[in-house]
Motif scaffolding. Structure first.
Motif, short mmCIF file in Angstrom:
data_model
loop_
_atom_site.label_atom_id
_atom_site.label_comp_id
_atom_site.label_asym_id
_atom_site.label_seq_id
_atom_site.Cartn_x
_atom_site.Cartn_y
_atom_site.Cartn_z
N ASN A 422 36.71 -11.07 36.05
CA ASN A 422 35.92 -12.15 35.78
C ASN A 422 36.71 -13.08 34.94
O ASN A 422 36.11 -14.08 34.63
CB ASN A 422 34.84 -11.41 34.85
N PHE A 423 37.98 -13.01 34.92
CA PHE A 423 38.87 -13.98 34.06
C PHE A 423 39.82 -14.39 34.74
O PHE A 423 41.18 -14.08 35.01
CB PHE A 423 39.58 -13.09 33.11
N VAL A 424 39.05 -15.28 35.91
CA VAL A 424 40.26 -15.96 36.98
C VAL A 424 40.70 -17.18 36.42
O VAL A 424 39.99 -18.07 35.73
CB VAL A 424 39.42 -16.19 38.14
N ALA A 425 42.02 -17.57 36.74
CA ALA A 425 42.58 -18.80 36.35
C ALA A 425 41.89 -19.78 37.03
O ALA A 425 41.68 -19.91 38.26
CB ALA A 425 44.04 -18.95 36.49
N LYS A 426 41.39 -20.83 36.33
CA LYS A 426 40.57 -22.02 36.88
C LYS A 426 41.55 -23.39 36.40
O LYS A 426 41.00 -24.04 35.54
CB LYS A 426 39.23 -22.19 36.55
N PRO A 427 42.73 -23.76 37.19
CA PRO A 427 43.34 -24.99 36.66
C PRO A 427 42.54 -26.12 36.78
O PRO A 427 41.47 -26.22 37.75
CB PRO A 427 44.68 -25.01 37.46
N GLU A 428 42.82 -27.21 36.20
CA GLU A 428 42.05 -28.41 36.41
C GLU A 428 42.40 -28.89 37.54
O GLU A 428 43.50 -29.11 38.19
CB GLU A 428 42.62 -29.38 34.90
N ALA A 429 41.42 -29.37 38.03
CA ALA A 429 41.68 -30.17 39.54
C ALA A 429 42.36 -31.44 39.40
O ALA A 429 42.11 -32.27 38.35
CB ALA A 429 40.24 -30.62 40.18
N THR A 430 43.25 -31.48 40.36
CA THR A 430 44.36 -32.84 40.35
C THR A 430 44.63 -33.36 41.56
O THR A 430 44.72 -32.48 42.65
CB THR A 430 45.57 -32.38 39.73
N ALA A 454 47.47 -18.41 31.74
CA ALA A 454 47.57 -18.10 30.33
C ALA A 454 46.45 -17.94 29.41
O ALA A 454 46.05 -17.00 28.70
CB ALA A 454 48.69 -18.95 29.65
N ASP A 455 45.44 -18.83 29.77
CA ASP A 455 44.37 -18.93 29.09
C ASP A 455 43.29 -18.16 29.67
O ASP A 455 42.47 -17.22 28.72
CB ASP A 455 43.49 -20.24 29.33
N ALA A 456 43.26 -17.75 30.83
CA ALA A 456 42.51 -16.52 31.56
C ALA A 456 43.13 -15.06 31.02
O ALA A 456 42.09 -14.24 30.58
CB ALA A 456 42.52 -16.42 32.87
N GLU A 457 44.51 -14.89 30.68
CA GLU A 457 44.83 -13.76 30.23
C GLU A 457 44.43 -13.54 28.70
O GLU A 457 44.10 -12.59 28.30
CB GLU A 457 46.35 -13.65 30.23
N LYS A 458 44.52 -14.76 28.00
CA LYS A 458 44.22 -14.68 26.60
C LYS A 458 42.76 -14.52 26.49
O LYS A 458 42.46 -13.45 25.57
CB LYS A 458 44.71 -16.07 25.97
N ALA A 459 41.79 -14.81 27.18
CA ALA A 459 40.58 -14.73 27.09
C ALA A 459 40.44 -13.24 27.43
O ALA A 459 39.29 -12.56 26.83
CB ALA A 459 39.69 -15.69 28.09
N TYR A 460 40.78 -12.81 28.51
CA TYR A 460 40.63 -11.34 28.90
C TYR A 460 41.21 -10.33 27.55
O TYR A 460 40.57 -9.46 27.50
CB TYR A 460 41.25 -11.04 30.16
#
Length: 811
Positions: A422-430, A454-460
């Motif tokens: 449930n903690f999948v990395a979702k990078p900003e679209a570019t 890194a944000d997804a891992e931190k949230a997890y």
């Protein structure tokens, strides 16, 4: 603006009424008019600030060039003196102008003066934005938290706007504000400002906090529901109940749960029905437990569940509602009890708990404590097996099991561990920029990908930390409940609670009637009955008993039975419910103890019937001689302390006696209203006499006609001064006694051994230095005398004005 000078009349021998200056508060608005010769000017007065007796604000004169001025002044009881000193807009007002007004009810009236002009001034209170806040404090009266969202319900009562029941109990106009606190941000909204609530129900018959509001957050939908009940306008006892729901659009919706019913008592939430929790409450009219359920269309229906006693309603309420801390928001000090888990009554597996409830002896009587009779009837006699007694045994078992099951059910479910999926990395679209190389674009895209991972891992990891904390709390709670339920005392306490709740309604009050004496058999026959109290009691227990009493004692014994001096007691053995009865002497007749010396023997006899018997201080002080011979030396060894006072915790005061500071004293006070004091004269010596000079207070001048004539503005006071030393031997005894009573909780500096004090022995009125100098000047200065002589040709106010100008010579 022309104003005419008016000289105030001197009031002689007039009794002045007492007024309150409470209305002259910050943020109050007054409207009225000022008048002068042939003119009237509307005015709006705003008191912007009140600090002790000092006030300041503005005056607005719309017909005098739309002028606005500032004023400042002093409140002295019912009199207000202020000066209009600064013009801040317009040009139609002369300043400085002095005002002197009196406060009567919600109006001020008096005079204004500018040089030799004067007129009248009168305003009425029209707005008091600080009235609610000034009358009471803001309190947090309910709160809940789910999923990181906290909701608090704040109450602010206006003690000046009330409604009353027929018994005189007062309800106050109330503002309720809901605060939602999320991610550190507070969202506040008033949800009710037109309801009359109660602070403390000041009637001895009802629980003082049983009409408090309740709040619930649905853990699934996060819908917030608040329940309030308010006093209707009539003087009967009816309440109106309301539910408030926080809708998804952020607005609160108000719904009527019940109109004009006596049903706002002991309320709590349970379950969910049509997207809303049920509201359980109690009706004193008829003793009904009620359940209110929300229909899908937002209306409510209320159903009568059962007839129950107030004690049962309180028990359900204590077990099921959220009892929350009441916090004074201004001081932040806790004044209530901490929040506890809210749990509805649960169906329980009786067999799971039956073997864990230990045997117990249950006492059924109509008085709290008893003394065993010395007559032959004191021997316990068996009762025949009785259906009512057997039935309450089953009810007791069910009640204990239900309470034990509720404690288990109150444990929140174990948390579910978060899934890394449930903690999948979702990078900003570019997209690649027009002026960006492919290499630069790929580097930027990779950087965003790395940051998202890194944000997804931190949230997890944060979710895992929260999960582990919640799991630890859950496991700790499980261990605590399991430890409690492994202890037999846990079930003993539950059984005692259930007995006290069920006995009055299922067995009723124990009574003895149809008393007949058979002189030949030398025995009384009587009926032992369970008599209902009008609640939900259907006891059918009635048994004939025989009481052997000698012919010599019979007449007195019957008088004692009929007067209640002797009463029946039934002892029931749980779980068999086998019962025995005995006639005992009522504890209320402790007054028959003739002296303090009789108390130990009385207690020894009483505890043969009930080992928990104690004597209250109220009862003890009625015993002749109680406390008469207590001293510092014998207090801890006295009968009074060993048999009565040691069961109560006192407060101890040590120091000079308040009524005579030449004595050193010790006062031992008990909250039950009893106190004992010891005092001894200290060694005091005179330190001479001193004189102090002070200005007379306003009231000291106002209510003393003699001072009006003499013009006294100050007073000289004469004091005899003393320095005292306590007896060190007595001080040591007091220290030891205090140690024995409280464990030495007082600090050592409380046992000070020396002090100074003074006694006022006289006083003398005098004028101020300035006033005395003015008197001397006017009596001796030739220039002043010449000027004053010229004023004699004028009359009335012109002569007074002339003398005032002459006074400038002596200033």
């Amino acid at each position: 603006m022309m104003k005419k000078l008016v000289f105030a009349c001197l009031l002689l021998g007039v009794a002045l009424p007492a007024f309150s200056d409470d209305l002259v508060a910050s943020q109050t608005e007054w409207k009225g008019e000022g008048t002068g010769p042939g003119a009237v000017w509307p005015v709006t007065m705003q008191v912007l600030e009140r600090n002790s007796d000092q006030i300041s604000g503005t005056l607005h004169w719309p017909t005098l060039g739309n002028s606005k001025t500032r004023f400042k002044g002093t409140v002295r009881g019912s009199e207000i003196v202020f000066t209009e000193y600064e013009l801040i807009q317009g040009n139609g007002v002369a300043i400085p102008t002095a005002y002197r007004v009196s406060l009567t009810g919600q109006s001020m009236s008096g005079t204004w003066m500018f040089r030799n002009q004067s007129g009248s001034f009168r305003v009425e209170l029209v707005s008091n934005s600080a009235a609610v806040g000034a009358a009471g404090t803001v309190q947090v009266v309910a709160e809940d938290m789910q999923g990181g969202v906290q909701v608090r319900l704040l109450r602010e009562q206006n003690k000046n706007d009330t409604r009353q029941n027929a018994d005189g109990v007062v309800f106050y106009r109330t503002i309720y504000t809901a605060e939602r606190i999320e991610n550190g941000t507070v969202y506040s909204q008033v949800i009710e400002s037109d309801i009359y609530s109660i602070d403390i129900y000041n009637s001895p018959n009802f629980n003082p906090i049983a009409m408090q509001p309740i709040l619930f957050i649905d853990p699934e939908s996060k819908v917030v529901t608040v329940f309030l009940s308010g006093k209707n306008p009539s003087r009967d006892y009816a309440m109106v109940g309301y539910a408030y729901r926080l809708e998804t659009d952020g607005k609160w919706k108000k719904e009527v749960v019940f109109p004009n019913e006596n049903s706002g008592w002991f309320s709590y939430f349970s379950g969910l029905s049509a997207g809303s929790p049920d509201i359980w409450h109690f009706r004193y009219a008829g003793y009904y437990q009620l359940r209110s359920v929300r229909n899908p269309d937002g209306t409510w229906r209320t159903m009568s569940v059962a007839r129950i006693s107030p004690d049962q309603a309180v028990a359900d309420w204590k077990r099921s509602r959220k009892r929350l801390a009441t916090t004074n928001v201004q001081s932040g000090q806790k004044t209530g009890i901490a929040a506890v888990q809210s749990c509805a009554p649960q169906q329980a597996d009786l067999q799971k708990f039956v073997g864990k409830i230990p045997p117990a002896t249950l006492i059924w009587s109509d008085s709290a404590v008893f003394v065993s009779s010395s007559s032959a009837s004191a021997a316990a006699q068996p009762l025949e097996p009785d259906a009512s007694i057997s039935a309450i045994g089953e009810s007791l078992t069910a009640a204990v099991a239900q309470q034990a099951q509720a404690d288990i059910s109150c444990i929140p479910p174990a948390p579910v561990a978060p899934s890394r999926a449930n903690f999948v990395a979702k990078p900003e679209a570019t997209t690649k920029g027009e002026f960006e190389t492919t290499a630069a674009y790929e580097a930027r895209r990779q950087k965003l990908q790395n940051e998202a991972e890194a944000d997804a891992e931190k949230a997890y990891q944060q979710a895992m930390k929260s999960y582990e904390q919640a799991l630890s709390q859950h496991e700790q709670r499980v261990r605590e409940v399991e430890a409690k339920q492994a202890d037999s005392k846990y079930y003993q306490d539950k059984l005692a609670q259930a007995w006290e709740t069920l006995r009055p309604t299922q067995l009723g009050n124990l009574r003895i009637s149809s008393i007949r004496y058979d002189a030949d058999e030398q025995a009384f026959s009587a009926l032992l009955k369970g008599v209902g109290s009008g609640l939900n009691m259907n006891s059918s227990m009635t048994q004939t008993i025989s009481i052997p009493v000698s012919l010599e004692q019979a007449e007195k014994f019957k008088q004692d039975l009929e007067s209640g001096k002797r009463v029946p007691v039934v002892q029931i053995q749980y779980p068999s419910m086998a019962a025995t009865w005995v006639i005992v002497e009522n504890h209320a007749f402790l007054a028959n103890v003739k002296s303090v010396q009789d108390i130990p023997g009385w207690l020894e006899t009483a505890r043969k019937v009930d080992p928990s018997v104690t004597i209250s201080i109220t009862e003890a002080i009625a015993v002749p001689g109680f406390g008469k011979n207590l001293t510092v030396d014998n207090f801890l060894d006295s009968i009074e302390y060993r048999t009565v006072l040691k069961n109560f915790k006192p407060s101890v005061e040590i120091g000079q006696a308040s009524t005579d500071q030449s004595q050193f004293s010790m006062k031992i006070s008990y909250s039950e209203g009893y106190s004992v004091s010891f005092a001894e004269n200290a060694s005091c010596k005179s330190m001479g006499q001193t004189t102090e000079r002070r200005k007379l207070a306003y009231g000291e001048q106002l209510f003393n006609i003699g001072r009006w004539f003499t013009g006294a503005t100050e007073v000289e006071e004469f004091y005899d001064n003393y320095s005292c030393q306590a007896n060190k031997a007595l001080l040591g005894k007091m220290k030891r006694l205090e140690q024995g009573l409280t464990g030495g909780s007082r600090s050592s500096d409380a046992f000070h051994t020396s002090w100074d004090y003074r006694v006022r022995v006289g006083s003398r009125d005098r004028k101020s230095d300035y006033a005395e100098e003015m008197d001397r000047c006017q009596a001796t200065d030739t220039a002043y005398k010449t000027c004053a002589a010229q004023c004699e040709g004028f009359g009335g106010s012109n002569r007074n004005n002339c003398l005032i100008r002459c006074s400038d010579i002596c200033r």
